[in-house]
Design a protein around this motif. Structure first.
Motif, PDB file in Angstrom:
ATOM      1  N   SER A   1       0.816  -1.205   0.000  1.00 20.17           N
ATOM      2  CA  SER A   1       0.000   0.000   0.000  1.00 20.17           C
ATOM      3  C   SER A   1       0.852   1.257   0.000  1.00 20.17           C
ATOM      4  O   SER A   1       1.203   1.786   1.060  1.00 20.17           O
ATOM      5  CB  SER A   1      -0.937   0.019   1.209  1.00 20.17           C
ATOM      6  OG  SER A   1      -1.565   1.279   1.267  1.00 20.17           O
TER       7      SER A   1
ATOM      8  N   ALA B   1      -0.111   4.179  -0.740  1.00 17.40           N
ATOM      9  CA  ALA B   1      -0.867   5.301  -0.183  1.00 17.40           C
ATOM     10  C   ALA B   1      -0.749   5.340   1.336  1.00 17.40           C
ATOM     11  O   ALA B   1      -0.540   6.402   1.929  1.00 17.40           O
ATOM     12  CB  ALA B   1      -2.333   5.205  -0.586  1.00 17.40           C
ATOM     13  N   ALA B   2      -0.843   4.164   1.974  1.00 17.26           N
ATOM     14  CA  ALA B   2      -0.734   4.132   3.430  1.00 17.26           C
ATOM     15  C   ALA B   2       0.668   4.551   3.847  1.00 17.26           C
ATOM     16  O   ALA B   2       0.835   5.299   4.814  1.00 17.26           O
ATOM     17  CB  ALA B   2      -1.065   2.743   3.961  1.00 17.26           C
ATOM     18  N   CYS B   3       1.696   4.099   3.145  1.00 15.89           N
ATOM     19  CA  CYS B   3       3.064   4.496   3.473  1.00 15.89           C
ATOM     20  C   CYS B   3       3.200   6.007   3.408  1.00 15.89           C
ATOM     21  O   CYS B   3       3.820   6.625   4.257  1.00 15.89           O
ATOM     22  CB  CYS B   3       4.067   3.861   2.507  1.00 15.89           C
ATOM     23  SG  CYS B   3       4.390   2.144   2.867  1.00 15.89           S
ATOM     24  N   GLY B   4       2.608   6.587   2.369  1.00 16.55           N
ATOM     25  CA  GLY B   4       2.672   8.033   2.226  1.00 16.55           C
ATOM     26  C   GLY B   4       2.020   8.740   3.402  1.00 16.55           C
ATOM     27  O   GLY B   4       2.616   9.634   4.008  1.00 16.55           O
ATOM     28  N   THR B   5       0.825   8.285   3.780  1.00 12.83           N
ATOM     29  CA  THR B   5       0.134   8.986   4.867  1.00 12.83           C
ATOM     30  C   THR B   5       0.767   8.683   6.221  1.00 12.83           C
ATOM     31  O   THR B   5       0.505   9.374   7.190  1.00 12.83           O
ATOM     32  CB  THR B   5      -1.364   8.620   4.939  1.00 12.83           C
ATOM     33  OG1 THR B   5      -1.478   7.206   4.986  1.00 12.83           O
ATOM     34  CG2 THR B   5      -2.110   9.138   3.740  1.00 12.83           C
ATOM     35  N   LEU B   6       1.620   7.654   6.279  1.00  7.74           N
ATOM     36  CA  LEU B   6       2.326   7.408   7.540  1.00  7.74           C
ATOM     37  C   LEU B   6       3.630   8.193   7.583  1.00  7.74           C
ATOM     38  O   LEU B   6       4.365   8.137   8.560  1.00  7.74           O
ATOM     39  CB  LEU B   6       2.612   5.911   7.706  1.00  7.74           C
ATOM     40  CG  LEU B   6       1.393   5.051   8.022  1.00  7.74           C
ATOM     41  CD1 LEU B   6       1.738   3.578   7.978  1.00  7.74           C
ATOM     42  CD2 LEU B   6       0.831   5.414   9.393  1.00  7.74           C
ATOM     43  N   GLY B   7       3.945   8.888   6.496  1.00  8.70           N
ATOM     44  CA  GLY B   7       5.101   9.775   6.531  1.00  8.70           C
ATOM     45  C   GLY B   7       6.304   9.317   5.729  1.00  8.70           C
ATOM     46  O   GLY B   7       7.394   9.850   5.877  1.00  8.70           O
ATOM     47  N   LEU B   8       6.132   8.339   4.849  1.00 10.30           N
ATOM     48  CA  LEU B   8       7.274   7.870   4.062  1.00 10.30           C
ATOM     49  C   LEU B   8       7.320   8.610   2.726  1.00 10.30           C
ATOM     50  O   LEU B   8       6.318   8.701   2.024  1.00 10.30           O
ATOM     51  CB  LEU B   8       7.155   6.367   3.811  1.00 10.30           C
ATOM     52  CG  LEU B   8       8.311   5.742   3.031  1.00 10.30           C
ATOM     53  CD1 LEU B   8       9.566   5.714   3.888  1.00 10.30           C
ATOM     54  CD2 LEU B   8       7.967   4.345   2.569  1.00 10.30           C
ATOM     55  N   ASP B   9       8.510   9.106   2.381  1.00  9.67           N
ATOM     56  CA  ASP B   9       8.673   9.728   1.078  1.00  9.67           C
ATOM     57  C   ASP B   9       8.953   8.628   0.068  1.00  9.67           C
ATOM     58  O   ASP B   9      10.068   8.141  -0.058  1.00  9.67           O
ATOM     59  CB  ASP B   9       9.818  10.734   1.111  1.00  9.67           C
ATOM     60  CG  ASP B   9       9.856  11.573  -0.152  1.00  9.67           C
ATOM     61  OD1 ASP B   9       9.245  11.156  -1.149  1.00  9.67           O
ATOM     62  OD2 ASP B   9      10.486  12.634  -0.126  1.00  9.67           O
TER      63      ASP B   9
END
Lengths: 688, 235, 273
Positions: free
Chosen positions: A493, A495-503
């Motif tokens: 996912s 998208a989830a990585c992004g919203t958890l703060g991963l670039d």
């Protein structure tokens, strides 16, 4: 002015031929979401069939043309859609790409097997008895009949496609199917028929493009197949959906190519640029694509091969080395080189385990990264651990650089940019005499450890074995650790990585770099093994069978990489000097990948499963550390973090979002199901 | 009494392990309009997908005009006379109005007849025949979608959330059309979250909750139940 | 100053307006409910706030600073966390590993170098899914997976939680426990913005409720006020001829022709022709 026209005319001619081929590619991609990497290979095979009909069988040219374009090509397209491409559009890019790369390699193999290499002459369509083309003077220069026919044909194709797509119901349905195939079904239309028709037309257009170009390019397996890069580039100008822009791109490319031939002096530093105009064009079109949006609600949860425990890894690695020692001790020099080559390929495949198996990205230029490592090692000329490390780091930097300009892209586009990069590196760097040297023989020294050079080939192969085991353990440790979890999370996912703060962009660049570094290390070791290396050792085309074998043997496990390396090394041995045999081997690998490509766990899975059965039934009571597999991933009897899906059946279609129990048929890899509207039953049937 | 146009018997369906329909029983008499109401997540849209063939059911039977059509392909059902207007976008946005209409001829009516009926009923569509459907307003897009039901004289019209994302006055207009289609004798199953709007044109109503039909009856009786289910016993 | 301010946000897809001049806020230490019928633009609003969707127009301010053009991952670093309506759990990892990844990402390079020792199981316990810790995330029930997404968010200790239909898939007891958890989280000073269809839960835990319809906020108030609001009932149940008052004075949403006919934006004309 006359020079201008003299170069403009052939430019327009090749542009028209590219446009014909590219429009076929766009048509199949938009209607079925399958990017046919093998589009050019189909054109090549159809050109051979045309030659066979018109020259070998002696049929009239017009009849051969009708047979190929009207029957053979459309029928092929129909069958490919029916039995191979169906349902592939919804699969992850790593699956659909591998399948069409499989077709690519398989078709080249088929052509070699059916039509062994020999000089073949294909006269222009309107040739006189001497085989010369008719020509008409235009000012100081001439236009040949072939050029005229090609331009007329491209206009005909453009008009024909326009009429089909806007004036007929089936054409309207094709466009409707691009918008929303599910809705088309509710209207009573049949998306499958639409897809079959667009594949039929697509392959016919590939055939037409190939046949028109053959008198100029020559009837050659690779030349014709790789002309498709021009078509990719033109199609990318039209962003894979806009036919008029595709035509414009094809014309621009044809003319630029021709002018480069006419206006760049052969002794200038820019002389090298001509052969790379198509890949540069492709690269530029990719970089200019808009930012990909993060998709939400997509495929998740892939069943990967089990990751063994640390003691198990170490023991298996040790066993592997002992077996290797026993095998290489009595070997002749020539055979030792083969084993070393296998180790190199296996290590390059390890880099794919990282990138494709864990990360879900596809690289079509992994051997090029190995070439970078080899080149760096030879040029640095410090044959020690430091030199080795630096070579690998240079490969890391190059890998990261490739991913950098296309940071914003994913999937198909990223893979295509690696292909463009492979071609660029090959033509500009590797074949340059300042790189591998004239005649392609650059000297490299064997590795030395703290002043002690590894002299014998036996010892060197063992050193390679040790490096392989170390890298393999490293990758498995990584998979168990923080980075491995992160890779899986990114694949499951974004998208989830992004919203958890991963670039995500930088994470992707890092992954590409790391994978390139492993390939570079393999290349550097290979340079030391061989003593002399050349551009021919790292031809970009060979990255494709490498990817395929990795997938066939299992790109999710170290075991798969080991087996794949041995397999790839055996290829030239098996095919020997007999091109028919070589063709058949390619054929098998290609079509093997076509059918196995849907299950990324590959053949290695068979071993895991066999091992599990053996352990469960026979050896359950005997507490033995059995070296079943010559690798570090001998399956573990201890509980691994990986869930045993559907009662330990690893032949699950690992891409399904929901853990649906499936039948145990080999390679029953299902089609990915997006979380949204479920596929209608028909979509799943073609897979079996 | 004649055979119901649609009869569902113990229909079940699931996404993976999650059961969404837990035995749905429903029967629509020929020529009747039934409103199917219920809160989000009740399984209404899944039921539409099962009836229209977009989703396989895991159990039970679906009879269309007395024929068991369980798990038939959507295109076959469409050619059998089931007209489904799915929720959300129900037209092809990159096709012109006229092209959208021409695709409606798969149901067996000639393209000319479709155009004629649609333009006669919605003159606004005739004005915009060359415009891409995706550039029209949501209400106009739904009119276009409804043209299919008007032109093809379907055995059963299945409307899923016709009103989604549309302003009340537009919704009213669309339901006037539904009423006219109903008056021409077409049987209709209409799934709707705006209970009152749908009940205005219905002969019967059913309420779904938790994957089952929990109430059926006359529109008035059902409205009371609906308020409780949706606004948590508040309205 | 509110923790989150959504200022006149418009989102259009092709010719369809998903969010229409939405303006609302969410405050720290309070639970704000965002409700409205299907297709009212709630999830799109969430995507705009968390950075997955660029608005056509308008601004998002977080903690007083405009974040409209800040990328997704930086918004998270500044203290936004969200869950998804359509699940985005890491399916091939175990429940515990899901939270561990979140923790690693939150700690950045430090997380890679020195694995976190935070109390992951404690966090799982808190949201009530400790029993599932070793299960693969794609094998757990939906409701549990939603709670997992919440736990994953909490690993980053966010100041604002965006919860998209968090209770669907939970049974009654679980929903009650979840409501208590939300109150606790708010009491810690976090702002919570929640899209939810379970009205009992919304009415039970929200301090403020905002009702969105056609992408516009049509009502604001505490649960009691929202319950009594005629327009809210209409938004959910539609109009009927009995609502004579309201037909005479229709809400702004339906007042003028401009808002009725959704603005026409030329779509991409190019496809395949």
């Amino acid at each position: 002015m006359d020079t201008f026209i003299a170069y403009l005319i052939p430019g327009i001619f090749s542009g028209a031929a590219y446009a014909i081929a590219a429009s076929g590619l766009v048509l199949t991609y938009t209607t079925t979401r399958v990017f046919n990497i093998a589009h050019g290979a189909f054109g090549m095979v159809m050109s051979f069939i045309f030659w066979d009909f018109s020259q070998k069988q002696g049929l009239p040219v017009w009849l051969s043309l009708i047979l190929v374009l009207g029957i053979v090509a459309p029928l092929t397209g129909f069958l490919i859609q029916r039995f191979i491409a169906r349902g592939l559009g919804e699969a992850p890019v790593s699956v659909s790409l591998v399948v069409t790369v499989g077709l690519f390699v398989g078709l080249i193999g088929a052509a070699q097997a059916i039509w062994p290499p020999e000089p073949r002459f294909v006269p222009p369509l309107l040739a006189d008895e001497m085989g010369n083309d008719k020509s008409f003077p235009v000012g100081e220069t001439v236009v040949t009949a072939q050029q005229l026919i090609t331009v007329l044909a491209s206009i005909g194709v453009a008009v024909g496609l326009y009429l089909l797509l806007t004036r007929t119901r089936i054409g309207t349905a094709m466009r409707a199917s691009v918008d929303n195939p599910e809705l088309l079904k509710l209207y009573g239309g049949k998306p499958e028929t639409v897809a079959a028709l667009s594949w039929a037309i697509g392959i016919s257009l590939a055939a037409l493009g190939g046949i028109l170009l053959v008198p100029v390019v020559g009837l050659d397996y690779y030349q014709l197949t790789l002309l498709v890069i021009n078509a990719y580039a033109a199609a990318m100008v039209g962003r894979l959906k806009n036919l008029p822009l595709t035509f414009v791109g094809a014309m621009g490319l044809g003319i630029a190519d021709s002018f480069a031939l006419g206006y760049i002096p052969t002794d200038s530093v820019f002389a090298d640029i001509r052969p790379v105009i198509p890949p540069l064009f492709l690269f530029a079109a990719l970089v200019l694509l808009p930012q990909a949006q993060l998709r939400i609600g997509q495929v998740k949860g892939i069943v990967s091969a089990p990751v063994p425990s640390v003691p198990r890894m170490v023991v298996s690695g040790g066993v592997f080395l002992v077996v290797l020692l026993a095998v290489v001790s009595p070997m002749s020099e020539a055979r030792l080189l083969l084993v070393g080559t296998a180790a190199t390929y296996a290590m390059v495949m390890l880099s794919l385990v990282l990138l494709t198996g864990y990360g879900g990205h596809v690289s079509l230029a992994q051997l090029t990264f190995a070439g970078v490592g080899a080149l760096a090692y030879a040029k640095l000329d410090s044959p020690n651990l430091y030199g080795l490390l630096m070579s690998a780091l240079i490969a890391v930097a190059v890998g990261a650089l490739v991913a950098l300009p296309v940071l914003r892209l994913t999937g198909l586009y990223l893979a295509l940019s690696t292909l463009a990069f492979g071609v660029l590196m090959d033509k500009v760097v590797f074949q340059n005499e300042r790189a591998f040297g004239f005649g392609g023989a650059l000297e490299a020294q064997r590795l030395s450890f703290f002043g002690n050079t590894v002299e014998t080939t036996q010892a060197y192969v063992m050193v390679m074995g040790v490096f392989f085991v170390l890298v393999a353990i490293g990758i498995l440790m990584l998979r168990r650790g923080v980075l491995g979890r992160l890779l899986v999370a990114m694949r499951d996912s974004p998208a989830a990585c992004g919203t958890l703060g991963l670039d995500l962009r930088w994470a992707r660049v890092g992954l590409f770099g790391l994978s390139a570094g492993v390939a570079g290390l393999a290349g550097a070791l290979f340079a030391g093994l061989r003593g002399t290396i050349g551009a021919a050792d790292f031809q970009y085309f060979n990255s494709l069978p490498l990817l395929l074998l990795a997938v066939v043997f299992g790109v999710t496990s170290v075991t798969g990489a080991t087996l794949g390396g041995i397999g790839l090394m055996l290829l030239p041995v098996l095919s020997g000097s007999n091109p028919i045999a070589g063709g058949i081997v390619f054929l098998i690998i290609g079509f093997g990948a076509v059918f196995a490509g849907r299950d990324p766990n590959g053949l290695a899975n068979l071993l895991f499963r066999l091992g599990r059965v053996l352990q469960a039934r026979v050896l359950d009571r005997i507490d033995l550390n059995l070296p079943q597999l010559p690798s570090t991933t001998a399956f573990s009897r201890t509980k691994t973090p990986t869930r045993e899906v559907s009662g330990g059946e690893l032949f699950d279609d690992g891409y399904d979002e929901e853990p649906v129990p499936v039948g145990a048929g080999a390679a029953s890899g299902g089609v990915a199901e997006p979380a949204g509207p479920p596929l209608a039953p028909t979509d799943q049937k073609g897979v079996q | 009494m004649s055979v119901p146009i649609l009869e569902l018997v113990d229909v079940t369906a699931a996404y993976g392990r999650i059961e969404v329909l837990r035995g749905v029983n429903l029967s629509i008499p020929r020529g009747a309009v039934m409103a199917l109401l219920g809160p989000n997540g009740a399984g209404k849209s899944t039921l539409v997908k099962v009836i229209s063939g977009q989703k396989e059911s895991t159990g039970g039977d679906v009879h269309l005009g007395g024929v068991n059509v369980r798990n038939a392909d959507p295109e076959e059902l469409a050619r059998l006379g089931l007209c489904t207007v799915p929720e959300g976008r129900s037209v092809f946005p990159n096709l012109t109005v006229e092209e959208n209409l021409s695709l409606m001829s798969y149901a067996g009516v000639s393209a000319e007849a479709v155009l004629e009926t649609a333009y006669a009923y919605f003159p606004r569509l005739a004005e915009r025949r060359r415009q891409l459907a995706g550039t029209m307003s949501g209400g106009e897009q739904q009119m276009l979608a409804m043209s299919r039901a008007l032109a093809s004289d379907p055995a059963l019209l299945l409307l899923d959330e016709l009103s989604m994302g549309l302003a009340p006055l537009i919704v009213d207009e669309l339901y006037d059309t539904v009423q006219q289609i109903a008056e021409s004798g077409v049987s209709i199953l209409c799934i709707e979250q705006f209970a009152r709007t749908a009940l205005r044109v219905s002969d019967y109503a059913a309420v779904m909750s938790g994957g089952r039909v929990v109430a059926t009856g006359e529109p008035d009786e059902v409205l009371e139940t609906m308020s409780d289910v949706i606004l948590g016993g508040a309205a | 100053m509110a923790l989150l301010e959504v200022d006149d946000v418009v989102v259009q897809f092709g010719g369809v307006t998903a969010v229409n001049h939405a303006t609302f806020e969410a405050e720290a230490g309070r639970v704000t409910g965002l409700i409205g019928p299907n297709g009212a633009g709630k999830t799109t609003c969430f995507n705009v706030i968390s950075g997955l969707q660029r608005p056509t127009k308008g601004k998002v301010r977080f903690n007083g600073k405009t974040v409209t053009s800040v990328p997704v991952h930086r918004r998270s670093k500044r203290g936004m966390g969200r869950t998804f309506q359509r699940l985005e759990a890491f399916g091939s990892l175990s429940v515990r590993e899901n939270v561990r990844v979140a923790l690693d990402i939150h700690r950045g390079i430090a997380g890679v170098v020195k694995p976190a020792k935070a109390d992951i199981d404690g966090l799982l316990e808190r949201v009530g899914i400790r029993a599932y810790a070793d299960e693969r995330a794609d094998s757990i029930p939906t409701g549990t997976a939603r709670l997992l997404e919440l736990a994953r968010c909490l690993a980053g200790d966010p100041r604002l939680l965006l919860l998209d239909e968090p209770s669907s898939g939970l049974d009654e007891t679980e929903t009650d426990a979840f409501g208590d958890l939300l109150r606790d989280l708010a009491a810690e000073g976090r702002g919570i913005l929640m899209v939810e269809h379970d009205m009992d839960l919304v009415m039970g835990v929200c301090d403020t409720i905002r009702v969105l319809d056609f992408g516009e906020v049509i009502a604001v108030g505490d649960p009691a006020a929202i319950r009594a609001d005629k327009r809210v009932q209409q938004a959910y149940l539609g109009y009927s001829d009995d609502d004579e008052d309201d037909v005479a004075h229709p809400p702004e949403a339906g007042a003028t022709d401009e808002t009725l006919v959704i603005p026409v934006v030329p779509a991409n004309q190019g496809a395949t022709t």
